[in-house]
Enzyme design. Sequence first.
Site, PDB file in Angstrom:
ATOM      1  CB  CYS A   1       7.009   4.697  -1.648  1.00  0.00           C
ATOM      2  SG  CYS A   1       5.926   3.312  -2.032  1.00  0.00           S
TER       3      CYS A   1
ATOM      4  CG  HIS B   1      11.248   2.283  -1.322  1.00  0.00           C
ATOM      5  ND1 HIS B   1      10.708   2.815  -0.181  1.00  0.00           N
ATOM      6  CD2 HIS B   1      10.225   1.705  -1.990  1.00  0.00           C
ATOM      7  CE1 HIS B   1       9.400   2.560  -0.150  1.00  0.00           C
ATOM      8  NE2 HIS B   1       9.075   1.886  -1.239  1.00  0.00           N
TER       9      HIS B   1
ATOM     10  CD  GLU C   1      13.460   4.204   1.656  1.00  0.00           C
ATOM     11  OE1 GLU C   1      13.595   5.052   0.751  1.00  0.00           O
ATOM     12  OE2 GLU C   1      12.536   3.374   1.657  1.00  0.00           O
TER      13      GLU C   1
END
Lengths: 275, 996
Positions: free
Chosen positions: A105, A235, A237
């Site tokens: 990002c 994302h 994570e």
Amino acid sequence: MKQTRAIVITGNGTNCEMEAAHACKLGGFDETVIAHIAEILSGDIRLDDFHFLNLTGGFLDGDDLGSAKAQANRLKNASVVGTDEKLVEQFTRFISNGKLILGVCNGFQLMVKMGMLPGFDGNYLQQTVTLTHNDCGRFQDRWTCLKVDSDSPCVFTNGIAKGIYLPVRHGEGKFLCDSAATLARIEDGHLAVLRYSDAGYTEAATEFPVNPNGSTNAIAALCDPTGRLMGMMPHPEAFVHYTQHPRWTRETLPEEGDGLVLYKNAAEHVKRNLI
Amino acid sequence: MAKRIEVALRAGVRDARGERIKREIDHFLHLNVEDVRTLDVYTVDAALTKNELEQAAAGPFSDPVIQTWSIDLPLATGFDYAVEVGFRPGVTDNVGRTAREAVAYLTGRPFAEGENVYYSVQFLLAGGLTIVDVEKIVTGLLCNTLIQRYSILSAVDFSAKGGFPPFVPKVSGATKVEVREIDLEVPDDELLKISKDGVLALTLEEMQIIQGQYRDPKVLAARKEFGLGAKPTDVELECLAQTWSEHCKHKIFAGTVQYEDENGNRQEIKSLFKSFIQRTTKDVRERMGDKDFCLSVFKDNAGVIKFNDRHSLVFKVETHNSPSALDPYGGALTGIVGVNRDPFGTGQGAKLIFNTDVFCFADPFYAKPLPSRLLHPRRIYEGVVEGVEHGGNKSGIPTVNGSLVFDERFAGKPLVFCGTAGLMPAVVNGQPGHDKYIKPGDLIVMTGGRIGKDGIHGATFSSEELNENSPVTAVQIGDPITQKRMFDFLIRARDKGLYRFITDNGAGGLSSSIGEMAGECGGCRMDLARAPLKYPGLNPWEILISEAQERMSLAVPPEQIDEFCAMAVRFGVEATVLGEFTDNGVFHMLYGDRTVAWLPMEFMHEGLPPMQLPAKWTPPQHAEPMLDEKGNYTDDLKKLLSALNICSKESVVRRYDHEVQGGSVVKPFSGVNNDGPSDAAIVRPILDSFEGVVTAHGICPRYSDIDTYHMTANAVDEALRNYVAVGGSLDLVAGLDNFCWCDPVQSDKTPDGAYKMAQLVRSNQALYDVCMAYNLPLISGKDSMKNDFYDGTTKISIPPTLLFSVIGKIEDARKAVTMDVKRPGDIVYLLGATGDELGGSEYFALSGSIGNKVPLVDAATAYQRYQAYHGAVNQGSVASCHDLSDGGLAVAAAESAFAGGYGMNLDLSRVSWKGDEAGKNDCALLFSESASRHLITVHPEQRKQFENIMHGNCFASIGVVTEETKLAITGLNGDAVITACLAELKEAWQQTLREL
């Protein structure tokens, strides 16, 4: 045995350091350090002591000059306190030592604006692509299907069969190239690792909201020709356990989320090649 | 000479910002513009070489892939009018600040005093517009003239003048520092004039109390020692005005109320806060005994409860209504970053784990004339939504729960509720994390942003109605990044034990934060001349009360100050020692060597006698609508699904990052297409644990038109039933109350004050009654009591509104339940009874009626049922659960069905009924908003287990989930009363706000 070490840089508006560090730990890194940029600029922490660098999500300097612009400028121009060393030298040395960088990002925005991606011909400081305002003109938090290019040299996506499902959370994720030649070189080199796609991971998507930002050829992620540097808008994570999936209460899902494989691949690569 | 760097998009690059403005011009102003393009302009007022300017333009200021740049050369072409909009002098300019830092990195040298970079945006408008149209676009959309300036050039003028000249919005004016003395030995009307003209918001009685203080010979003698005369200084008067403002002092909640009910029974209530709110917590805690989980209530910036043995939860909800009415973007942004500082400044400091926000607006499609000072509701909507978006997203805190509530009366003042929760270690450096103290001799330290004239009189102006003369200075713009940097530093300083006490600088600025801190140890001495300023020329009183943002106040032990300050420098955070704490009982302000304020702490904090407030309750009577018995209610259901209070808010919610920090378990949307409305949120703040934090809220201002007692009871119930629905545990849940009222103090301006005050009393009564029944301790809250607009002719008062928020725990987040139906064949249950309670309902609102039969909460029965339901969740026998609120059963069933992608067959004759059978009909069964109900689905194989655990509670099986994607409901006589395919219901629900 020597330790595999990951570092997550935070500070000046980085927000996802905690979950990125958690993903590194689950992925198998022996040690993960969250380092504030102030601790790197002060010389207390050095990138040389790590194998895997995470540039993660957030709003560096509020994205005030365009996403991640101010941090790109800071990293290029700031010196480590008490030395002649520019911080950027730690980055280029990290890359030339064969280590891994994942930008997510805001971290992806930072990588392209510093010129680290696509990194043609070993030039990691020349900007040729960018990420800019979504076509819809607004920040979007929504989940996207990402079709993988299985011919990509990317270290991180190794072994992903068709695609992965991850959230995007950005206002400036529209991928653009400076020329058709750059785009062709990216695509021919299989550097466009992930593309926004339909739910079956078959077709790249051009229409909102499946393509949430209007990216050229639905490109959501990019790697350099070595495959060791990767940047992505979605994302990983944010999906390392099934309870993070938006439909986990209605679908039978494996324990691990789709994003974890990236960190596992990184840890595996470090073990095999850098220890 | 300042230089202009312009940055434009290259030809062929889409200008998303311009396109959005073009759409808004069309939507808002109904003007047809062919094209809108935008440029960024950096006005650099600093000694830079040509080469350095070019490097800045080509480097940090522009993106070579999509942008071009120029220096002192206009880039605009192909337009009819060019408009440039920038900030007024002194207004926070975040982009300018970042640009300045970027240049300093580039050149390797800091900016000199007075040098700066200023940001503005150039808009290029093309199409058949007149100058009048352009003025309208600029003042109606592009520029908030309170905080921004603009200039317009036609294409002809633009080329004649060579574009816009550089303009430097530097703060200028007198730099002479002045302390005035104010003569209070004047007649009463002049006392009042001093208060009014100074935006002090002090009443005559309060002015007289101050007058009296300055007649006391002992006070005068003490003052003389410090070189002060018999008249108060402006610093003293302003400080008292802040400390005694309704906003800071909560005089209405602390006042003595003479309450008379509808039967003429009289009752004296000494402090609503003590009698109801504080008492609720005290009584609940006593009953809980050793299961009490409250750690710090009402005394700090936020409430603290136990989460587990190692961590505590912190929660606070604030409002920022008045500033948002004037500058929706800045007001709301400041609202969210401001409430962030509350949990951060609680105990020894907390890490922030989520935000919540609830906005109350008038209809964004409002088409009637508005009083001149009021902004159009649509503009408030846009600005507030964007302000909270920027504040929340940039701070890296997920926005997990919220609502939009609509009522025409919120045109007078919008309500902007912002909440933030935090997590703190149970023990920090050997001390409870929620405790803190100050020792005399500790240093007063301010960290973060600098002080300017922004936000002066914020506390006092919001303690009055909004009027034509509301001050411009009250508005501030937040800077989430400066705040984030400060938090990054302070949380590390906390763990190193570098400070003893921390609190936030909010309303009233230093006067309030240091005033309260001085209360901890018994005094302080502070030199206002040491405070870092944004620009010179602030008078001492302005420094003391400025509400400039992003500041925390701390008490640092002298032996730690060097390490504290050194660490601050490393993290790029400004930290300044302003003085020290004492125990001499005096709030002592200096400016250099000169004493500018000398206020005994006792007078500051205890000098005000309680207000006397009359309250008389007369129940209102509304026309009871005559209901036509209809054969089919499908159209009514669609109208309800499209109603502003019920429809999908997805276009807003997706603009908020609800997943950052990685702990999201129940998101704002559930279901097969990720678009069904979740009842509550669950997050896991500790990623290697499955313990979850659950949060939910209730708000129902419509019921206030009938009785605020029941408005409140329903709001509390709604919060808890949402919380329970997803799996929240009843063993660890606490409440927060946010009262937003219209002025309840009887006066010429408010002739119905006694009624409004009675509404407040009744609301408090309900709060106590229902929270006691639900074992809900109140841990924090806030009141905002002057939500009126009055311009001398038109008065708009908001409906009395209570936002009730809950925070609690789910032991194992993997057991969470969402609202979407899961599979065909599942049995549908309705928990709780339905009655003839359409009063104040969304259904009545469709026809503009209110009615009288407001839903009554039977909390004791509901509490038992909620506990049984929680048992069912724990044993895994609930497939889906959705709370019934606005629009009743029909709306809840439609939402659960289309979220899950399966149909539902329901039979109204099987629904449990309460009360008079005469009122039982299809309409009430479908749309009544009776409290404490849940719509549940259960897999058939779990049926027995589920029914066993629910045994003894009111529940009924009312239908089945179907493969066919239709909602089919049969009425009491067996005929179909609703038949609709899910796609059309969902479309009705999604269309209203989709494009906003």
